[in-house]
Design an enzyme around this catalytic site. Structure first.
Site, PDB file in Angstrom:
ATOM      1  CG  HIS A  98      -0.577   3.820   4.696  1.00 13.92           C
ATOM      2  ND1 HIS A  98      -1.445   3.035   5.573  1.00 13.92           N
ATOM      3  CD2 HIS A  98      -0.405   2.793   3.859  1.00 13.92           C
ATOM      4  CE1 HIS A  98      -1.616   1.744   5.190  1.00 13.92           C
ATOM      5  NE2 HIS A  98      -0.862   1.610   3.926  1.00 13.92           N
ATOM      6  CG  ASP A 148      -2.321   4.806   8.387  1.00  9.81           C
ATOM      7  OD1 ASP A 148      -1.133   4.794   8.636  1.00  9.81           O
ATOM      8  OD2 ASP A 148      -2.938   4.812   7.297  1.00  9.81           O
ATOM      9  CB  SER A 153      -0.904   0.075   1.051  1.00 10.95           C
ATOM     10  OG  SER A 153      -0.217  -0.389   2.367  1.00 10.95           O
TER      11      SER A 153
END
Length: 441
Positions: A421, A418, A176
């Site tokens: 990312h 998060d 990702s």
């Protein structure tokens, strides 16, 4: 101008003088040969020897511009890569060359960011990366530009990029974080070349953004481990010795490949993406993850060396993107006591870490494995060593602004943030600026 012209003329006359001297020597040798060699056979042998001598002296006399013995033909296709050959001093920072794009500092720049999320087009940015849309209140983190110590990074020009990549396919392959960078490049192209006609196809594992006016494809192929993962005897098996046929066929269609892997190799518990590993015909419930990573990268390396024609296809590898779940990594000891006991969050970070180096990283061992494998491949793969510059950006993660989290999750950032990312716009734009510089300059 006159002086340079005189210099060129004097060099020409000097070269002529050497040629005349060489010719005179040959004439003298030929005259002597008629005196000393009576038979025609002996005379012929002498002439052959003197001819070779003449050519040798002539090449030395004109050494300022020697002629090559042969010239390798230039392929007519992939002409952009002929015009822009690999420049190891740009894309191999491990060589400590004159221009290390990856050693530098973050400086404030009011002309940033390069785009706004609304300029990307509807549905381009994943909600998990679209921090401003999902409520991040600060924006100073968008105002920083990466500045190498001893060279400048060219500002991204979408039109130039598309012109150079006309009729080509650029493919990101990996997890990702690769998707994070793929979406960033789409936004950078769309904002700096706003009049283009585009079309996007979202599929799994291959998604493609097409720029129709230039016949350019920018694709993302999801392969978190790069090697194959499949069901064997009912168990999800990570096959360390194999690249799937589908993946291999897809990757080979690209003119530019940028690979990444890392985070998935360290996952445990419910986050682990497999039930067993397979290598050498044997199955393992688990093994040292660094050993597994090296085996997997060895398989990937063998694939590149077998299938990629390096003069025609450019291959890059993105080093490990760091996470920021442990505030003790970037917080001074005097402030450690203010951190919530057991807290694991980048929530509330609004500026980069001060300095040019980061104290530590949980992925330093993974980075070493990747660096070693890529170095062993020498000229086939260019390493994009973004680990340190990314480690400094403790402020760049989505945190609790990763999609539409419910209020209870937002109130508990230690559990819901998060910090893996990156926001878009944000850090992956810098990765792409460096990719752009390494690819075209």
């Amino acid at each position: 101008m006159e002086s340079s012209k005189t210099l060129r003329i004097s060099k020409f006359h000097a070269k002529d003088k050497h040629i005349i001297t060489t010719t005179s020597l040959l004439y003298s040798f030929l005259s002597l040969s008629f005196l000393f060699f009576s038979s025609s056979a002996s005379l012929m042998a002498a002439v052959q020897c003197l001819t070779f001598l003449f050519l040798f002296l002539l090449q030395n006399a004109t050494s300022a511009s020697p002629l090559p013995l042969f010239r390798r033909p230039i392929q007519s296709n992939h002409s952009n890569f002929v015009k822009h050959p690999r420049r190891s001093q740009v894309v191999f920072p491990v060589n400590h060359s004159s221009c290390d794009l990856f050693a530098g500092e973050w400086v404030r720049d009011e002309t940033y960011p390069l785009y706004r999320s609304k300029e990307c087009g509807r549905g381009i940015i994943d909600p998990g990366f679209d921090c401003q849309t999902y409520g991040r209140p600060d924006s100073d983190y968008l105002k920083f530009r990466w500045k190498p110590f001893n060279c400048n990074v060219p500002r991204f020009n979408g039109v130039k990029f598309l012109q150079e990549m006309r009729d080509k396919t650029i493919m990101f392959v990996g997890d990702s974080l690769g998707r994070n960078q793929w979406e960033s490049l789409i936004c950078m192209i769309s904002s700096s070349a706003p009049s283009i006609n585009t079309h996007i196809i979202h599929e799994d594992p291959l998604s493609t953004f097409k720029i129709l006016d230039y016949n350019v494809k920018v694709s993302f192929y999801r392969a978190p481990y790069l090697v194959d993962i499949d069901k064997i005897n009912g168990k999800t098996t990570l096959k360390l010795d194999e690249i799937s046929v589908d993946a291999s066929n897809a990757w080979r269609t690209a003119d530019v490949l940028l690979f990444n892997t890392g985070h998935w190799w360290s996952h445990t518990g419910s986050l682990r993406g497999w039930e067993q590993m397979e290598t050498g015909g044997r199955y393992y419930g688990d093994m040292d993850r660094l050993v597994a990573l090296r085996k997997g990268l060895g398989t990937w390396s063998s694939w590149v060396l077998r299938y990629i024609n390096s003069p025609l296809t450019r291959v890059f590898f993105l080093s490990v993107s760091p996470t920021h779940y442990n505030p003790n990594e970037w917080t001074s000891r005097s402030k450690t006591s203010t951190i919530t006991q057991g807290g694991k969050s980048c929530y509330g970070q609004t500026t980069p870490f001060s300095g040019t180096t980061y104290p530590t990283s949980s992925y330093v061992n993974q980075k070493k494995v990747i660096d070693d494998v890529v170095k062993e491949m020498k000229s086939h793969v260019s390493l994009m060593d973004i680990t340190m510059l990314s480690a400094l950006r403790v402020d760049g993660h989505p945190s609790i602004y990763s999609g539409d989290l419910n209020p209870s999750l937002k109130r508990n950032p230690d559990r819901s943030s998060d910090c893996s990312h990156w926001c878009l716009p944000g850090l992956p734009d810098t990765w792409n600026q460096l990719f752009y510089a390494a690819l075209l300059y």
